[in-house]
Design a protein around this motif. Structure first.
Motif, PDB file in Angstrom:
ATOM      1  N   TYR A   8     -18.158  26.963 -53.220  1.00 38.72           N
ATOM      2  CA  TYR A   8     -18.319  26.683 -51.806  1.00 38.72           C
ATOM      3  C   TYR A   8     -19.143  27.783 -51.157  1.00 38.72           C
ATOM      4  O   TYR A   8     -19.318  28.858 -51.720  1.00 38.72           O
ATOM      5  CB  TYR A   8     -16.956  26.588 -51.120  1.00 38.72           C
ATOM      6  N   ARG A   9     -19.648  27.479 -49.972  1.00 37.42           N
ATOM      7  CA  ARG A   9     -20.381  28.466 -49.190  1.00 37.42           C
ATOM      8  C   ARG A   9     -19.500  28.868 -48.009  1.00 37.42           C
ATOM      9  O   ARG A   9     -19.054  28.024 -47.234  1.00 37.42           O
ATOM     10  CB  ARG A   9     -21.705  27.878 -48.711  1.00 37.42           C
ATOM     11  N   ARG A  10     -19.232  30.167 -47.874  1.00 44.71           N
ATOM     12  CA  ARG A  10     -18.245  30.623 -46.901  1.00 44.71           C
ATOM     13  C   ARG A  10     -18.541  30.172 -45.477  1.00 44.71           C
ATOM     14  O   ARG A  10     -17.665  29.684 -44.764  1.00 44.71           O
ATOM     15  CB  ARG A  10     -18.132  32.158 -46.952  1.00 44.71           C
ATOM     16  N   GLU A  11     -19.792  30.323 -45.029  1.00 47.20           N
ATOM     17  CA  GLU A  11     -20.111  29.968 -43.656  1.00 47.20           C
ATOM     18  C   GLU A  11     -20.166  28.456 -43.455  1.00 47.20           C
ATOM     19  O   GLU A  11     -20.291  27.978 -42.333  1.00 47.20           O
ATOM     20  CB  GLU A  11     -21.460  30.568 -43.235  1.00 47.20           C
ATOM     21  N   ASP A  12     -20.046  27.686 -44.524  1.00 48.00           N
ATOM     22  CA  ASP A  12     -20.160  26.234 -44.438  1.00 48.00           C
ATOM     23  C   ASP A  12     -18.790  25.554 -44.502  1.00 48.00           C
ATOM     24  O   ASP A  12     -18.530  24.636 -43.729  1.00 48.00           O
ATOM     25  CB  ASP A  12     -21.052  25.720 -45.580  1.00 48.00           C
ATOM     26  N   ALA A  13     -17.906  25.978 -45.409  1.00 41.11           N
ATOM     27  CA  ALA A  13     -16.635  25.261 -45.605  1.00 41.11           C
ATOM     28  C   ALA A  13     -15.545  26.176 -46.152  1.00 41.11           C
ATOM     29  O   ALA A  13     -14.754  25.764 -46.993  1.00 41.11           O
ATOM     30  CB  ALA A  13     -16.844  24.069 -46.550  1.00 41.11           C
ATOM     31  N   GLU A  14     -15.463  27.410 -45.661  1.00 41.99           N
ATOM     32  CA  GLU A  14     -14.465  28.341 -46.196  1.00 41.99           C
ATOM     33  C   GLU A  14     -13.042  27.849 -45.924  1.00 41.99           C
ATOM     34  O   GLU A  14     -12.173  27.915 -46.790  1.00 41.99           O
ATOM     35  CB  GLU A  14     -14.657  29.727 -45.580  1.00 41.99           C
ATOM     36  N   GLY A  15     -12.767  27.338 -44.712  1.00 38.26           N
ATOM     37  CA  GLY A  15     -11.424  26.877 -44.377  1.00 38.26           C
ATOM     38  C   GLY A  15     -10.980  25.716 -45.244  1.00 38.26           C
ATOM     39  O   GLY A  15      -9.854  25.699 -45.754  1.00 38.26           O
ATOM     40  N   GLN A  16     -11.854  24.737 -45.422  1.00 36.83           N
ATOM     41  CA  GLN A  16     -11.497  23.570 -46.245  1.00 36.83           C
ATOM     42  C   GLN A  16     -11.318  23.981 -47.720  1.00 36.83           C
ATOM     43  O   GLN A  16     -10.438  23.463 -48.406  1.00 36.83           O
ATOM     44  CB  GLN A  16     -12.573  22.491 -46.125  1.00 36.83           C
ATOM     45  N   ALA A  17     -12.149  24.896 -48.215  1.00 36.80           N
ATOM     46  CA  ALA A  17     -12.016  25.339 -49.609  1.00 36.80           C
ATOM     47  C   ALA A  17     -10.680  26.037 -49.818  1.00 36.80           C
ATOM     48  O   ALA A  17      -9.990  25.807 -50.818  1.00 36.80           O
ATOM     49  CB  ALA A  17     -13.172  26.282 -49.967  1.00 36.80           C
ATOM     50  N   ASP A  70     -28.984  23.036 -45.752  1.00 36.38           N
ATOM     51  CA  ASP A  70     -29.975  23.747 -44.934  1.00 36.38           C
ATOM     52  C   ASP A  70     -29.581  25.174 -44.600  1.00 36.38           C
ATOM     53  O   ASP A  70     -30.249  25.814 -43.775  1.00 36.38           O
ATOM     54  CB  ASP A  70     -30.200  22.972 -43.627  1.00 36.38           C
ATOM     55  N   ALA A  71     -28.502  25.722 -45.186  1.00 35.49           N
ATOM     56  CA  ALA A  71     -28.098  27.102 -44.883  1.00 35.49           C
ATOM     57  C   ALA A  71     -29.233  28.071 -45.223  1.00 35.49           C
ATOM     58  O   ALA A  71     -29.909  27.934 -46.255  1.00 35.49           O
ATOM     59  CB  ALA A  71     -26.841  27.456 -45.667  1.00 35.49           C
ATOM     60  N   THR A  72     -29.468  29.054 -44.331  1.00 40.62           N
ATOM     61  CA  THR A  72     -30.560  30.017 -44.516  1.00 40.62           C
ATOM     62  C   THR A  72     -30.014  31.431 -44.592  1.00 40.62           C
ATOM     63  O   THR A  72     -28.896  31.715 -44.161  1.00 40.62           O
ATOM     64  CB  THR A  72     -31.562  29.919 -43.361  1.00 40.62           C
ATOM     65  N   ASP A  73     -30.828  32.347 -45.159  1.00 37.44           N
ATOM     66  CA  ASP A  73     -30.441  33.750 -45.246  1.00 37.44           C
ATOM     67  C   ASP A  73     -30.959  34.504 -44.023  1.00 37.44           C
ATOM     68  O   ASP A  73     -31.470  33.897 -43.071  1.00 37.44           O
ATOM     69  CB  ASP A  73     -30.962  34.374 -46.545  1.00 37.44           C
ATOM     70  N   GLU A  74     -30.845  35.849 -44.070  1.00 37.66           N
ATOM     71  CA  GLU A  74     -31.256  36.660 -42.927  1.00 37.66           C
ATOM     72  C   GLU A  74     -32.757  36.528 -42.628  1.00 37.66           C
ATOM     73  O   GLU A  74     -33.196  36.691 -41.484  1.00 37.66           O
ATOM     74  CB  GLU A  74     -30.928  38.139 -43.185  1.00 37.66           C
TER      75      GLU A  74
END
Length: 421
Positions: A8-17, A70-74
């Motif tokens: 999972y990606r933390r900023e995307d679905a950390e709570g659901q994971a 579509d998650a992007t880095d810094e």
């Protein structure tokens, strides 16, 4: 070896994971589910570490939220386009090894298309996924658990050792309670004392016999005395032996009774533990049932509220339409114009009025053709040049419009005039 790997990606679905992780370990056990690649030692190639972790699992769950693609880095670059992105490495490693990859959609996310994914992830677009929703979380998770169970069972059976070494029982020297070696055929307690007593008594008897012999006692009397002493010595030895055996049996009985008591205590403790575990499981099941019922009730309330809003909207639209029709009727009544749907062949919806000379006239911009299908609110009043039945109509069309009772002129003249309200 963990059977299930959660990617999972933390900023995307950390709570659901995290919530899914808790539900899966509650069902399959803590040693079955793996969620984070953590603690990578300095100097280790993290690509190899991720590959090793994924290679040891039986199935990979790819948690996909709305920003997963579509998650992007810094720097503003899309993370999936980075070959060293952890989520990409985990998913690509599983796909490369043909490990089952299950897309788990949360937050209303949709399955990514193949053209949205890098080359090593395009296979993900064709994997059958599941959706976890807040309102149906428990039932959705049960569907996922049912799908994962064969993979978990298969991996667990493959990791069990089936060969066992049989232990050969050996001989051992009996031990006492303090660990000292005890002879197998040790004499009964008190036997040495009995022997000393018997020897003492025998010596006394011999001394007495010698004394009496010395005193000219008869040989028969001395023999009888020796026999009596020997009989007493045997009796005492037997009594001591019986007492030692009785003590031994009492000690063994007490040991057995203590062992039975300990076994009963352990059984009672185990029964109490099983009872507590059953009550806990029952409470958990009731809690999940209540949560599910609450979610269903909320969903039903939301549905009813939505239907009520839709009904209110329709009622408002009907009221607005009624107001518009009433306003149109009022405007037509004030100006003398009205609408009517005239029959074929030369008919249709038209706006008309009765002129001062009694002849009907239809709305027209050229005094020749009625504006069929145009309602009053759509008319440009500044351009109106009505077509008047009678002589004006005959001058344009060769007939007055009254010759045919089905002509709009004939019908309009028979209609009652509109009165202003």
């Amino acid at each position: 070896m963990r059977a299930i790997f959660i990617s999972y990606r933390r900023e995307d679905a950390e709570g659901q994971a995290g919530r899914l992780f808790d539900d899966l370990i509650s069902h399959f056990g803590e040693d079955t589910v793996f969620m984070d690649v953590a603690g990578i030692e300095p100097g280790r190639d993290f690509r190899r570490v991720i590959d090793e972790h994924v290679a040891s699992c039986g199935v990979l769950l790819a948690i996909i939220g709305k920003s997963w693609v579509d998650a992007t880095d810094e720097a503003g670059q899309r993370r999936l386009d980075d070959p060293l992105d952890f989520v990409r490495l985990e998913t690509a490693s599983a796909l490369k090894r043909d490990i089952p990859v299950v897309p788990v959609l949360v937050h209303g996310a949709r399955m990514p298309r193949a053209d949205q994914l890098p080359t090593d992830l395009t296979e993900l677009a064709y994997r059958n996924g599941v959706e976890l929703t807040h309102a149906r979380w428990d039932s959705d998770v049960q569907v996922l658990i049912k799908a994962l169970s064969p993979h978990v069972a298969s991996l667990q059976q493959g990791g069990v050792e089936t060969s066992e070494k049989a232990a050969v029982p050996g001989r051992s020297t009996p031990k006492t309670e303090d660990g000292a070696t005890s002879p197998r055929a040790a004499p009964a307690a008190g036997k040495n004392s009995l022997t000393l007593i018997a020897l003492s008594l025998t010596a006394i008897a011999l001394g007495a016999g010698g004394y009496w012999v010395y005193q000219n006692t008869a040989e028969q009397e001395r023999s009888a005395t020796e026999k009596a002493l020997a009989a007493d010595s045997d009796r005492l030895a037997q009594e001591y032996a019986r007492k030692a055996e009785a003590d031994k049996m009492a000690a063994e009985k007490a040991r057995v009774a203590e062992a039975d008591k300990m076994a009963r205590d352990r059984a009672n403790q185990q029964a109490e533990a099983d009872k507590l575990a059953a009550e806990k499981a029952k409470l958990n099941a009731e809690r999940r049932s209540l949560e599910s019922a609450k979610a269903q009730a909320q969903a039903e309330a939301d549905r009813i509220a939505g239907e009520r809003r839709e009904a209110d909207k329709l009622a408002a639209e009907k009221a607005a339409e009624a107001d518009r029709v009433a306003a149109e009727r009022a405007r037509l009544a004030r100006t003398g114009w009205r609408s009517h749907d005239f029959p074929a062949p030369n008919g249709g919806l038209a706006v008309f009025r009765i002129m001062s000379d009694g002849n009907p006239a239809c709305a027209s911009y050229n005094a020749a053709s009625c504006l069929w299908g145009v309602t009053y609110d759509k008319l440009d009043l500044s351009r109106l040049r009505p077509l008047v039945c009678g002589d004006a109509h005959r001058a344009r069309w060769g007939v007055t419009g009254y010759e045919d009772p089905k002509h709009w002129c004939s019908i309009a003249r028979r209609l009652r005039p509109v009165r202003a309200e």
